[in-house]
Motif scaffolding. Structure first.
Motif, PDB file in Angstrom:
ATOM      1  N   GLU A 141     -10.669   8.280  -5.729  1.00  0.00           N
ATOM      2  CA  GLU A 141      -9.706   7.609  -6.601  1.00  0.00           C
ATOM      3  C   GLU A 141     -10.070   7.800  -8.074  1.00  0.00           C
ATOM      4  OE1 GLU A 141      -6.694   5.658  -6.453  1.00  0.00           O
ATOM      5  OE2 GLU A 141      -6.715   6.964  -4.706  1.00  0.00           O
ATOM      6  N   TYR A 157      -7.822   9.685 -10.825  1.00  0.00           N
ATOM      7  CA  TYR A 157      -7.515   9.055 -12.115  1.00  0.00           C
ATOM      8  C   TYR A 157      -7.756  10.043 -13.258  1.00  0.00           C
ATOM      9  CZ  TYR A 157      -7.345   5.537 -15.821  1.00  0.00           C
ATOM     10  OH  TYR A 157      -7.004   4.826 -16.952  1.00  0.00           O
ATOM     11  N   HIS A 185       4.156   3.313 -15.362  1.00  0.00           N
ATOM     12  CA  HIS A 185       3.679   3.302 -16.746  1.00  0.00           C
ATOM     13  C   HIS A 185       4.881   3.154 -17.658  1.00  0.00           C
ATOM     14  CE1 HIS A 185      -0.373   4.524 -15.615  1.00  0.00           C
ATOM     15  NE2 HIS A 185       0.205   5.295 -14.722  1.00  0.00           N
ATOM     16  N   PHE A 241     -13.141  -2.534 -11.964  1.00  0.00           N
ATOM     17  CA  PHE A 241     -12.523  -1.456 -11.189  1.00  0.00           C
ATOM     18  C   PHE A 241     -13.204  -1.206  -9.841  1.00  0.00           C
ATOM     19  CE2 PHE A 241     -15.808   1.044 -13.296  1.00  0.00           C
ATOM     20  CZ  PHE A 241     -16.119   2.030 -12.377  1.00  0.00           C
ATOM     21  N   VAL A 242     -14.497  -1.481  -9.728  1.00  0.00           N
ATOM     22  CA  VAL A 242     -15.177  -1.271  -8.446  1.00  0.00           C
ATOM     23  C   VAL A 242     -14.667  -2.273  -7.401  1.00  0.00           C
ATOM     24  CG1 VAL A 242     -17.387  -1.441  -7.232  1.00  0.00           C
ATOM     25  CG2 VAL A 242     -17.233  -0.136  -9.360  1.00  0.00           C
ATOM     26  N   LEU A 297     -11.228  -1.046  -6.451  1.00  0.00           N
ATOM     27  CA  LEU A 297     -11.194   0.147  -5.594  1.00  0.00           C
ATOM     28  C   LEU A 297     -11.630  -0.149  -4.170  1.00  0.00           C
ATOM     29  CD1 LEU A 297     -12.567   3.029  -7.857  1.00  0.00           C
ATOM     30  CD2 LEU A 297     -10.232   2.663  -7.062  1.00  0.00           C
ATOM     31  N   LYS A 298     -12.665  -0.995  -4.022  1.00  0.00           N
ATOM     32  CA  LYS A 298     -13.182  -1.273  -2.681  1.00  0.00           C
ATOM     33  C   LYS A 298     -12.089  -1.762  -1.745  1.00  0.00           C
ATOM     34  CE  LYS A 298     -18.058  -2.162  -3.458  1.00  0.00           C
ATOM     35  NZ  LYS A 298     -19.045  -3.197  -3.808  1.00  0.00           N
ATOM     36  N   VAL A 300      -8.335   1.053  -1.989  1.00  0.00           N
ATOM     37  CA  VAL A 300      -8.351   2.365  -1.317  1.00  0.00           C
ATOM     38  C   VAL A 300      -7.768   2.287   0.089  1.00  0.00           C
ATOM     39  CG1 VAL A 300     -10.225   3.519  -2.553  1.00  0.00           C
ATOM     40  CG2 VAL A 300     -10.765   2.097  -0.582  1.00  0.00           C
ATOM     41  N   ALA A 347       1.856   4.168  -3.644  1.00  0.00           N
ATOM     42  CA  ALA A 347       1.474   4.786  -4.920  1.00  0.00           C
ATOM     43  C   ALA A 347       1.073   3.751  -5.959  1.00  0.00           C
ATOM     44  CB  ALA A 347       2.627   5.637  -5.447  1.00  0.00           C
ATOM     45  N   LYS A 348       1.641   2.562  -5.869  1.00  0.00           N
ATOM     46  CA  LYS A 348       1.363   1.590  -6.927  1.00  0.00           C
ATOM     47  C   LYS A 348      -0.099   1.109  -6.887  1.00  0.00           C
ATOM     48  CE  LYS A 348       2.447  -2.975  -5.074  1.00  0.00           C
ATOM     49  NZ  LYS A 348       2.895  -4.292  -5.480  1.00  0.00           N
ATOM     50  N   LYS A 384      -2.619   3.188  -6.419  1.00  0.00           N
ATOM     51  CA  LYS A 384      -3.523   4.230  -6.928  1.00  0.00           C
ATOM     52  C   LYS A 384      -4.007   3.820  -8.312  1.00  0.00           C
ATOM     53  CE  LYS A 384      -3.636   8.629  -6.318  1.00  0.00           C
ATOM     54  NZ  LYS A 384      -4.736   8.684  -5.351  1.00  0.00           N
ATOM     55  N   LEU A 385      -5.295   4.021  -8.552  1.00  0.00           N
ATOM     56  CA  LEU A 385      -5.886   3.604  -9.825  1.00  0.00           C
ATOM     57  C   LEU A 385      -5.146   4.238 -11.003  1.00  0.00           C
ATOM     58  CD1 LEU A 385      -8.187   1.925 -11.049  1.00  0.00           C
ATOM     59  CD2 LEU A 385      -9.627   3.961 -10.951  1.00  0.00           C
ATOM     60  N   VAL A 386      -4.716   5.488 -10.813  1.00  0.00           N
ATOM     61  CA  VAL A 386      -4.066   6.212 -11.905  1.00  0.00           C
ATOM     62  C   VAL A 386      -2.728   5.571 -12.292  1.00  0.00           C
ATOM     63  CG1 VAL A 386      -2.802   7.897 -10.478  1.00  0.00           C
ATOM     64  CG2 VAL A 386      -3.648   8.584 -12.731  1.00  0.00           C
ATOM     65  N   ASN A 387      -2.203   4.731 -11.422  1.00  0.00           N
ATOM     66  CA  ASN A 387      -0.953   4.062 -11.741  1.00  0.00           C
ATOM     67  C   ASN A 387      -1.148   2.623 -12.207  1.00  0.00           C
ATOM     68  OD1 ASN A 387       0.767   6.248 -11.270  1.00  0.00           O
ATOM     69  ND2 ASN A 387       0.636   5.915  -9.055  1.00  0.00           N
ATOM     70  N   SER A 427      -4.033  12.969   1.085  1.00  0.00           N
ATOM     71  CA  SER A 427      -4.453  12.578  -0.267  1.00  0.00           C
ATOM     72  C   SER A 427      -5.746  13.291  -0.655  1.00  0.00           C
ATOM     73  CB  SER A 427      -4.601  11.062  -0.361  1.00  0.00           C
ATOM     74  OG  SER A 427      -5.697  10.627   0.386  1.00  0.00           O
ATOM     75  N   THR A 428      -6.613  13.561   0.320  1.00  0.00           N
ATOM     76  CA  THR A 428      -7.837  14.293   0.012  1.00  0.00           C
ATOM     77  C   THR A 428      -7.516  15.730  -0.386  1.00  0.00           C
ATOM     78  OG1 THR A 428      -9.031  12.933   1.585  1.00  0.00           O
ATOM     79  CG2 THR A 428     -10.097  14.974   0.922  1.00  0.00           C
TER      80      THR A 428
END
Lengths: 410, 334
Positions: A209, A213, A224, B124-125, B128-129, B132, B137-138, B140-143, B295-296
């Motif tokens: 993840e 990112y 966003h 964030f840890v 994520l724990k 994940v 999609a919402k 996902k950390l990037v979002n 996703s991987t």
């Protein structure tokens, strides 16, 4: 004819003798990784092509005398901490791992690769320049030999990526400068080691993840709401998306780039004619809805295209591998003779591997150079060379020999 | 104290100091009844409608229901129970004010603080724990908005993440090995529940993987890797791992996979054999590797030429099974 030369026994012995000298003189200054007793060590040697793994050290003196006595070609340790680091993989007992990033110029496309990277087909002898192809275009063989050059421009590109990565780590992930250690890898890139209790125990999925990112994998603009705020200094990816569009607007060939995105002529004209107005509006609330005929979906297209430049170009496999072996700081790189050295965060801009990672001093030696690009090492300029005999410092000789670009003169 | 995992609750149970043999005593019957009911509720997937019970019974029946469930020794039952109990708690959590929500989160050692307007900032840890395990999609950390190590969250987000934390907490408790003799009354109840379970919980019917190989049914990512290898092109280590584990997972024999690699290019047979057999689980750790999920493959840039079916699946193997069936159906209709 220029070919990529494989080292002879004599040349290997020559290089090894200087590695031996280096470790003899410098091993007392080599600092082992944190938690050394819980790490697995691995080595490649000059003699055999295999990797020696599952080695452990309890005291720093043991490690140092190993380096002096065995004189390894490359020295690695595990990013992981184990209960029993010397056992087989499945019995080691994983306790945690540092978070590691590898930025390699091989993964960044730079125009100069065409000039300095070489490959040769072992079957038919065909030669070429640039990134090594999947197979020989002449005979189709995949048995290729290649030599990639640690060129200044490529390394500078890798450094740009590292600076972006450090921004991510500090601004987004909140790490403090003393948890981040930047290294020049000794070859074609930079490493970042994050040694922090906070992330030590996180697993592969969590690390994946983090990679996603940094690379904007799976990003969806609908989460966003940049159209509502759009400020350039928004936190996280919100601000990056805004900056991506802003920077896109500054491109010299804006009209051409917009056409490549598949925008229609009218939209392109509307944007290019109003470029100044768009840029100006970013000081307030972003350019949304200020230009007729340019809707939100157009901005979205531009955003998806341009945000790649905001991402950090890292090797995803390295970071998600929680057992990875990585090169140890202060040791020599078998492909160049350069040191893997720590780069202080504050002086990364001015760091120059061809100055700051050179391990050998004094001694000059004559070599026969098959081919070499021009480069500067310790403020002296060398090359370009082509099929000639030259007398050069040992550091230069070892670099060219290890790269297969030179032979030792009898 | 209503949360069975709270410090107060666990200390309360501990302070009572009763042993498992005490459960045979008559006075514990209401607790055993309630514990049995909890497991039954989870198995049937519905809650008994009744007046609220004494808090004491709720608290004490929780560890007992854990013992009963783990004694049933069935992973599906365990997962159901954990899900069900976690959902119960989410409903409470949604009703809590911000202060209490933070208190619960902190009992799991979350680094969390309240922001203005019922918003939160979570390390964030800790995020994520739990996140994940979610697929949307919402999550996902990037979002998400990530700043200075903290993820911005709404109250509902926090409640959902806590539910996941509770689920994992219960699952861990269920997987602790029981090496105590259960009293007779408990065994009888466990027996009864096992019978309900065998009726109610349909075992995961393992979807049959097609026996013949049909390359037409390969997902685009695998097709790409397969073609590269057969053409003798270079494929990255992770690419070879993906292809190998995929082919083994859909039923190819290690020998067949080794042949594919060695016949088409200069892969060293000895090394290829070692790697393939390792992935097949014949060597070393003896674990048979599962091929990486979608996703991987996205993370490692191996996800290419996505098609419509790709958007509906999360794993290349699922794609293969569905496509295989579609193709066969198409054929028989002709």
């Amino acid at each position: 004819m220029s070919i990529i030369h494989s080292l002879t026994e004599k040349e290997k012995a020559f290089i090894k003798s200087y590695f031996a000298k280096y470790y003899k003189e410098n091993s007392s200054q080599i600092v082992p990784p944190k938690g050394m007793e819980e790490r697995e060590f691995g080595f490649s040697l000059f003699k055999e092509a295999v990797m020696v793994r599952h080695i452990g050290f309890r005291r720093v003196e043991e490690l140092r005398s190993f380096l002096v006595n065995k004189v390894p070609k490359d020295v690695y340790y595990s990013c992981a901490y184990y209960e029993r680091p010397t056992e087989e993989m499945e019995n080691k007992g994983w306790l945690g791992a540092d978070l590691i990033f590898d930025i390699d110029a091989d993964h960044i496309s730079t125009p100069c690769k065409k000039m300095h990277d070489l490959w040769i087909c072992k079957e038919c002898g065909q030669m070429g320049r640039g990134v090594e192809p999947n197979a020989c275009p002449v005979c189709g063989s995949t048995k290729l030999n290649s030599s990639s050059w640690p060129c200044e421009i490529c390394l500078e590109a890798a450094k740009r990526e590292m600076i972006k990565l450090v921004d991510f780590m500090m601004d987004d992930f909140g790490f403090s400068p003393d948890e981040l250690r930047i290294y020049f890898s000794g070859h074609r890139g930079y490493h970042l080691h994050v040694e922090s209790e906070v992330i030590k125990e996180i697993g592969q999925n969590e690390r994946k993840e983090i990679v996603d990112y940094l690379q904007a994998v799976g990003i969806d603009l609908k989460y966003h709401p940049f159209s509502q705020r759009g400020s350039l200094d928004e936190k996280g990816w919100g601000g990056r998306i805004a900056r991506a569009i802003y920077e896109f607007m500054l491109r010299p060939n804006l009209a051409q780039d917009l056409a490549r995105l598949g925008l229609n002529k009218k939209a392109i004209a509307n944007i290019t004619e109003n470029r100044d107005k768009i840029i100006e509006n970013w000081k307030e609330h972003g350019p949304w809805n200020i230009i007729r005929g340019v809707g939100f979906s157009t901005w979205e297209k531009i955003a998806y295209f341009s945000l790649k430049n905001q991402a950090a170009n890292i090797d995803s496999v390295v970071t998600t591998d929680i057992h990875r072996l990585i090169r140890m700081g202060g040791t020599l790189h078998g492909k160049t003779g350069f040191k893997k050295v720590e780069v202080p965060l504050m002086s990364i801009e001015s760091f120059n591997p061809f100055n700051d990672a050179v391990a050998f001093k004094e001694d000059y030696i004559t070599i026969y150079v098959l081919e070499s690009p021009k480069f500067v090492l310790k403020d002296e300029s060398y090359g370009p060379y082509k099929d000639c005999k030259v007398e050069v410092p040992v550091a230069v000789a070892i670099l060219l020999l290890s790269k297969g670009l030179a032979r030792l003169e009898d | 104290m209503k949360y069975p995992f709270s410090k107060e609750a666990t200390e309360y149970v501990k302070a009572l100091g009763f042993s498992i043999q005490d459960l045979e005593k008559e006075e514990f019957k209401p607790i055993l009844d309630r514990a049995e009911e909890r497991v039954k509720e989870a198995l049937l997937g519905k809650r008994e409608v009744r007046r609220p019970l004494r808090e004491e019974i709720e608290i004490l029946s929780f560890p007992v229901s854990i013992i009963m469930t783990s004694a049933m020794n069935n992973q599906v039952v365990k997962r159901r129970f954990a899900d069900f109990e976690a959902k119960r708690i989410t409903e409470w959590l949604k009703e809590e004010n911000c202060e209490n929500l933070i208190k619960v989160a902190k009992s799991f050692n979350w680094r969390i603080r309240a922001l203005r307007g019922e918003n939160f900032a979570l390390h964030f840890v800790d995020y994520l724990k739990n996140a994940v395990n979610f697929n949307e999609a919402k999550w996902k950390l990037v979002n998400r908005v990530l700043s200075n190590g903290e993820v911005r969250l709404s109250k509902n987000d926090v409640a959902r993440l806590l539910e996941e934390e509770v689920r994992k907490y219960i699952e861990n408790k269920l997987n602790v090995k029981l090496d105590i003799e259960l009293p007779e009354t408990l065994n009888e109840r466990v027996e009864k529940l096992t019978q309900i379970a065998s009726k109610e919980v349909k075992r995961f019917k393992l979807e049959e993987t097609p026996k013949e190989l049909n390359q037409e049914a390969f997902p685009p990512c695998i097709k790409n890797l397969y073609q590269s290898v057969t053409k003798g092109l270079r494929v990255s280590h992770i690419g070879r791992f993906t292809l190998t584990s995929f082919l083994l997972n859909i039923g190819l024999k290690p020998e067949e996979v080794i042949k594919l690699f060695t016949s088409s290019s200069d892969f060293n047979e000895r090394i290829t054999r070692y790697q393939v057999e390792h992935i097949a689980g014949a060597r070393g750790s003896k674990t048979r590797y599962t091929s990486p999920k979608c996703s991987t493959l996205q993370t490692h840039r191996l996800c290419v030429n996505k098609d419509e079916l790709c958007n509906k699946v999360r794993h290349p193997i699922t794609y293969y099974r569905i496509k295989y069936r579609m193709l066969r159906k198409g054929k028989s209709e002709k």
